[in-house]
Design a protein around this motif. Sequence first.
Motif, PDB file in Angstrom:
ATOM      1  N   VAL A  22      49.212  45.198  48.271  1.00 18.59           N
ATOM      2  CA  VAL A  22      48.064  44.916  49.135  1.00 18.59           C
ATOM      3  C   VAL A  22      48.585  44.390  50.470  1.00 18.59           C
ATOM      4  CG1 VAL A  22      45.970  43.533  49.421  1.00 18.59           C
ATOM      5  CG2 VAL A  22      46.581  44.416  47.160  1.00 18.59           C
ATOM      6  N   GLN A  23      48.142  44.989  51.571  1.00 19.92           N
ATOM      7  CA  GLN A  23      48.613  44.568  52.886  1.00 19.92           C
ATOM      8  C   GLN A  23      47.613  43.700  53.627  1.00 19.92           C
ATOM      9  OE1 GLN A  23      49.799  48.197  54.849  1.00 19.92           O
ATOM     10  NE2 GLN A  23      51.856  47.997  54.029  1.00 19.92           N
ATOM     11  N   PHE A  24      46.333  43.900  53.399  1.00 15.29           N
ATOM     12  CA  PHE A  24      45.304  43.132  54.097  1.00 15.29           C
ATOM     13  C   PHE A  24      44.264  42.661  53.099  1.00 15.29           C
ATOM     14  CE2 PHE A  24      46.854  46.199  57.190  1.00 15.29           C
ATOM     15  CZ  PHE A  24      47.142  45.387  58.279  1.00 15.29           C
ATOM     16  N   VAL A  25      43.852  41.416  53.233  1.00 13.84           N
ATOM     17  CA  VAL A  25      42.743  40.893  52.452  1.00 13.84           C
ATOM     18  C   VAL A  25      41.764  40.296  53.449  1.00 13.84           C
ATOM     19  CG1 VAL A  25      41.993  39.193  50.747  1.00 13.84           C
ATOM     20  CG2 VAL A  25      44.151  40.400  50.424  1.00 13.84           C
ATOM     21  N   VAL A  26      40.541  40.768  53.420  1.00 16.53           N
ATOM     22  CA  VAL A  26      39.488  40.231  54.277  1.00 16.53           C
ATOM     23  C   VAL A  26      38.494  39.528  53.365  1.00 16.53           C
ATOM     24  CG1 VAL A  26      37.669  40.771  55.934  1.00 16.53           C
ATOM     25  CG2 VAL A  26      39.802  42.084  55.951  1.00 16.53           C
ATOM     26  N   PHE A  27      38.246  38.267  53.650  1.00 14.35           N
ATOM     27  CA  PHE A  27      37.397  37.426  52.806  1.00 14.35           C
ATOM     28  C   PHE A  27      36.237  36.936  53.671  1.00 14.35           C
ATOM     29  CE2 PHE A  27      37.740  33.336  49.975  1.00 14.35           C
ATOM     30  CZ  PHE A  27      36.465  33.536  49.517  1.00 14.35           C
ATOM     31  N   VAL A  28      35.082  37.535  53.479  1.00 15.28           N
ATOM     32  CA  VAL A  28      33.885  37.153  54.230  1.00 15.28           C
ATOM     33  C   VAL A  28      32.927  36.496  53.248  1.00 15.28           C
ATOM     34  CG1 VAL A  28      31.979  37.991  55.652  1.00 15.28           C
ATOM     35  CG2 VAL A  28      34.201  39.121  55.775  1.00 15.28           C
ATOM     36  N   SER A  29      32.457  35.303  53.597  1.00 14.06           N
ATOM     37  CA  SER A  29      31.609  34.576  52.648  1.00 14.06           C
ATOM     38  C   SER A  29      30.771  33.533  53.369  1.00 14.06           C
ATOM     39  CB  SER A  29      32.485  33.889  51.600  1.00 14.06           C
ATOM     40  OG  SER A  29      33.178  32.820  52.199  1.00 14.06           O
ATOM     41  N   LEU A  76      37.931  33.120  43.410  1.00 19.32           N
ATOM     42  CA  LEU A  76      39.156  33.090  44.210  1.00 19.32           C
ATOM     43  C   LEU A  76      40.345  33.732  43.502  1.00 19.32           C
ATOM     44  CD1 LEU A  76      39.102  29.516  45.791  1.00 19.32           C
ATOM     45  CD2 LEU A  76      38.444  31.693  46.835  1.00 19.32           C
ATOM     46  N   ARG A  77      40.283  33.844  42.175  1.00  9.86           N
ATOM     47  CA  ARG A  77      41.439  34.336  41.410  1.00  9.86           C
ATOM     48  C   ARG A  77      41.877  35.725  41.879  1.00  9.86           C
ATOM     49  NH1 ARG A  77      43.713  32.285  37.315  1.00  9.86           N
ATOM     50  NH2 ARG A  77      41.923  30.989  36.775  1.00  9.86           N
ATOM     51  N   GLN A  78      40.957  36.679  41.967  1.00 10.98           N
ATOM     52  CA  GLN A  78      41.341  38.034  42.378  1.00 10.98           C
ATOM     53  C   GLN A  78      41.835  38.053  43.823  1.00 10.98           C
ATOM     54  OE1 GLN A  78      41.511  40.900  40.381  1.00 10.98           O
ATOM     55  NE2 GLN A  78      42.708  41.524  42.157  1.00 10.98           N
ATOM     56  N   ILE A  79      41.202  37.265  44.674  1.00 10.82           N
ATOM     57  CA  ILE A  79      41.632  37.204  46.074  1.00 10.82           C
ATOM     58  C   ILE A  79      43.069  36.700  46.147  1.00 10.82           C
ATOM     59  CG2 ILE A  79      41.235  36.025  48.282  1.00 10.82           C
ATOM     60  CD1 ILE A  79      38.189  36.107  47.425  1.00 10.82           C
ATOM     61  N   LEU A  80      43.355  35.613  45.429  1.00  6.45           N
ATOM     62  CA  LEU A  80      44.717  35.067  45.424  1.00  6.45           C
ATOM     63  C   LEU A  80      45.705  36.056  44.807  1.00  6.45           C
ATOM     64  CD1 LEU A  80      44.005  31.338  44.533  1.00  6.45           C
ATOM     65  CD2 LEU A  80      44.681  32.274  46.751  1.00  6.45           C
ATOM     66  N   ASP A  81      45.285  36.755  43.754  1.00  3.72           N
ATOM     67  CA  ASP A  81      46.181  37.748  43.148  1.00  3.72           C
ATOM     68  C   ASP A  81      46.477  38.895  44.112  1.00  3.72           C
ATOM     69  OD1 ASP A  81      46.448  36.254  40.860  1.00  3.72           O
ATOM     70  OD2 ASP A  81      44.988  37.415  39.705  1.00  3.72           O
ATOM     71  N   ASP A  82      45.492  39.270  44.907  1.00  2.00           N
ATOM     72  CA  ASP A  82      45.717  40.317  45.911  1.00  2.00           C
ATOM     73  C   ASP A  82      46.695  39.856  46.992  1.00  2.00           C
ATOM     74  OD1 ASP A  82      44.046  42.070  44.607  1.00  2.00           O
ATOM     75  OD2 ASP A  82      42.327  41.725  45.923  1.00  2.00           O
ATOM     76  N   LEU A  83      46.819  38.546  47.181  1.00  2.00           N
ATOM     77  CA  LEU A  83      47.737  37.988  48.173  1.00  2.00           C
ATOM     78  C   LEU A  83      49.153  37.784  47.631  1.00  2.00           C
ATOM     79  CD1 LEU A  83      45.290  35.380  49.717  1.00  2.00           C
ATOM     80  CD2 LEU A  83      46.166  37.432  50.844  1.00  2.00           C
ATOM     81  N   THR A  84      49.384  38.140  46.385  1.00  3.60           N
ATOM     82  CA  THR A  84      50.699  37.988  45.768  1.00  3.60           C
ATOM     83  C   THR A  84      51.706  38.912  46.450  1.00  3.60           C
ATOM     84  OG1 THR A  84      49.710  37.357  43.662  1.00  3.60           O
ATOM     85  CG2 THR A  84      51.967  38.193  43.586  1.00  3.60           C
ATOM     86  N   PRO A  85      52.899  38.388  46.784  1.00  2.00           N
ATOM     87  CA  PRO A  85      53.904  39.233  47.442  1.00  2.00           C
ATOM     88  C   PRO A  85      54.256  40.455  46.595  1.00  2.00           C
ATOM     89  CG  PRO A  85      54.595  36.924  47.426  1.00  2.00           C
ATOM     90  CD  PRO A  85      53.364  37.019  46.577  1.00  2.00           C
ATOM     91  N   TYR A  86      54.508  41.555  47.257  1.00  2.00           N
ATOM     92  CA  TYR A  86      55.007  42.789  46.647  1.00  2.00           C
ATOM     93  C   TYR A  86      54.035  43.463  45.688  1.00  2.00           C
ATOM     94  CZ  TYR A  86      59.121  40.458  48.453  1.00  2.00           C
ATOM     95  OH  TYR A  86      59.993  39.801  49.266  1.00  2.00           O
ATOM     96  N   ASN A  87      52.739  43.167  45.787  1.00  6.73           N
ATOM     97  CA  ASN A  87      51.805  43.853  44.890  1.00  6.73           C
ATOM     98  C   ASN A  87      51.182  45.083  45.550  1.00  6.73           C
ATOM     99  OD1 ASN A  87      49.917  42.852  46.633  1.00  6.73           O
ATOM    100  ND2 ASN A  87      48.623  41.940  45.067  1.00  6.73           N
TER     101      ASN A  87
END
Length: 192
Positions: free
Chosen positions: A74-81, A61-72
């Motif tokens: 990344v505009q879209f994160v798709v998490f399929v699991s 989850l760490r990288q997914i959460l980091d991708d969700l950090t404001p102003y980094n």
Amino acid sequence: MKIEKISADKYLNKTAFLKAFKDALKPRLRLSVSEFTEKHIFLPSNSAMPGLINLSITPYLRQILDDLTPYNGVQFVVFVSSVQIAKSTAGICFIMSNMVLDPSNSMVVLPRHSDAEDFSTERITPMLKASPIYQDVIDVEQKSSENKVGKKTYKGGFIYFTGAGSASALKSKPIKNILMDEVDEYQRDLQG
């Protein structure tokens, strides 16, 4: 023509204004969503692992959460699991961290409106209550029109909870962040 001097005290609560001004000047925390999660977000006492969230248990989850950090960038994160691997908890951490890191309007969409209401009362509210940092951000006990099951208002924004089955509930809202959970159960065609 008569010019009258009007005192601002008559129209303004000076104490409230000064507090709001001082709060606006406070520097925002500069943490990634994963760092914020591990420092400030608690699972409630009725969860399987109550207490401060520990991402070493779910390192994926760490990288997914980091991708969700404001102003980094990344505009879209798709998490399929697969099921039951903390996807919803990661989404909650995203929404909750933005309440402090980047206060703005968010929407949480689940398949049905009743699912969204359950998510609000059974998942988000207990985590807000369990996490001390939110005591000054939102009054989770408040039952006014500003803070109810379908919409939680806090300093700097709101979280709107809705079902994916209503086109009208999904449009005409000023939303910066959106969490769409259990997407495989959404209706495929909506009118409106």
